[in-house]
Design an enzyme around this catalytic site. Structure first.
Site, PDB file in Angstrom:
ATOM      1  N   LYS A 113       0.838  -1.213   0.000  1.00  0.00           N
ATOM      2  CA  LYS A 113       0.000   0.000   0.000  1.00  0.00           C
ATOM      3  C   LYS A 113       0.869   1.257   0.000  1.00  0.00           C
ATOM      4  O   LYS A 113       0.675   2.153  -0.811  1.00  0.00           O
ATOM      5  CB  LYS A 113      -0.936   0.019   1.229  1.00  0.00           C
ATOM      6  CG  LYS A 113      -1.868  -1.182   1.318  1.00  0.00           C
ATOM      7  CD  LYS A 113      -2.826  -1.092   2.512  1.00  0.00           C
ATOM      8  CE  LYS A 113      -2.151  -1.142   3.866  1.00  0.00           C
ATOM      9  NZ  LYS A 113      -1.434  -2.414   4.168  1.00  0.00           N
ATOM     10  N   ARG A 157      11.335  -1.113  10.727  1.00  0.00           N
ATOM     11  CA  ARG A 157      10.245  -0.671  11.598  1.00  0.00           C
ATOM     12  C   ARG A 157      10.152  -1.581  12.810  1.00  0.00           C
ATOM     13  O   ARG A 157      10.295  -2.782  12.699  1.00  0.00           O
ATOM     14  CB  ARG A 157       8.926  -0.707  10.816  1.00  0.00           C
ATOM     15  CG  ARG A 157       8.370   0.671  10.558  1.00  0.00           C
ATOM     16  CD  ARG A 157       7.244   0.650   9.563  1.00  0.00           C
ATOM     17  NE  ARG A 157       6.069  -0.078  10.027  1.00  0.00           N
ATOM     18  CZ  ARG A 157       4.926  -0.135   9.348  1.00  0.00           C
ATOM     19  NH1 ARG A 157       4.816   0.467   8.177  1.00  0.00           N
ATOM     20  NH2 ARG A 157       3.906  -0.801   9.821  1.00  0.00           N
TER      21      ARG A 157
END
Ligand code: AP5
Ligand code: MG
Ligand code: ZN
Length: 216
Positions: free
Chosen positions: A13, A160
């Protein structure tokens, strides 16, 4: 053009959103990026969101919905926007619909980037992101030109915190329980379009462009 991007964690995305946003000149609004920016700045919103994000859980709807409504009223959203990572629950989708209806507006499409679960773990554990400009890379599928340095701004790329294997599994579980029902939500409204997200990054982008057409 007003677009919602749907798809599991790691579907691509964020990767596609950057290109769509450039191609159609609409702002890319990622709730995950907004939360991460607040976390890095240690704001009250960031402190609250971090409790959930680090465990792979969703930030509560009350917090998220107000944050997005506020963002959608900024001037740069007048000609449309691309929502990445919102809505993520049926309640959020209903809130977005109410918000749009209240303004006499409509969503153009909810675009699902479809990727089977067995692709996801490799994509997410290999992801590297730029903490300065938000660019996203992959050690194997989309490496930086200079190892460890962002192509766009030269900052050191990082992993992350929620991309560790255990947290990824929790996020996938949360996706299946809370976000997957949105596929039917938008299908029932005839607003769903689907692209195959297992192809190469540029091929996925081409499919998206042919779906969205040339106007903006
Ligand atoms: P968020 O930041 O939205 O994370 P996510 O939905 O889990 O999605 P990701 O960003 O992990 O994946 P992506 O689809 O963007 O994939 P990417 O393009 O990077 O949310 C994080 C957290 O914030 C949530 O867990 C939650 O706690 C909270 N939150 C956010 N929104 C919320 C909301 N609305 N309500 C409540 N809480 C919310 O690609 C992944 C990797 O694959 C990259 O390395 C990339 O280079 C690579 N890749 C991409 N496309 C391809 C391809 N076609 N082929 C090969 N590799 C590819
Ligand atoms: Mg993302
Ligand atoms: Zn950068």
């Amino acid at each position: 053009m007003k677009i919602v991007l749907l798809g599991p964690p790691g579907a691509g995305k964020g990767t596609q959103a950057k290109s769509i946003s450039n191609r159609y000149s609409i702002p890319h609004i990622s709730t995950g990026d907004i939360f991460r920016k607040n976390i890095s700045e240690n704001t009250p919103l960031g402190i609250e969101a971090k409790k959930y994000i680090d465990n792979g859980q969703l930030v509560p709807d009350e917090v998220t919905i107000d944050m997005v409504k506020d963002r959608l009223q900024h001037d740069d959203c007048k000609n449309g926007y691309l929502l990445d990572g919102f809505p993520r629950t049926v309640h959020q989708a209903e809130a977005l619909q109410e918000f749009l209806q209240g303004r006499g507006e409509n969503l153009d499409t909810a675009l699902l980037i479809e990727v089977p679960m067995d692709f996801i773990l490799e994509r997410m554990t290999g992801r590297r992101v730029c903490p300065s400009c938000g660019a996203s890379y992959h050690v194997k599928f989309n490496p930086t030109k200079i190892q460890g340095k962002c192509d766009v701004c030269g900052s050191d790329v990082i992993q992350r915190k929620d991309d560790g294997e255990e947290t990824v599994k929790e996020r996938l579980d949360v996706y299946q329980r809370q976000t997957q029902p949105l596929i039917d939500f938008y299908k029932d409204k005839n607003q769903l379009s689907v692209v195959d997200g297992t192809k190469a990054i540029n091929e996925v982008f081409e499919s998206i462009c042919s779906l969205l057409g040339s106007d903006n």
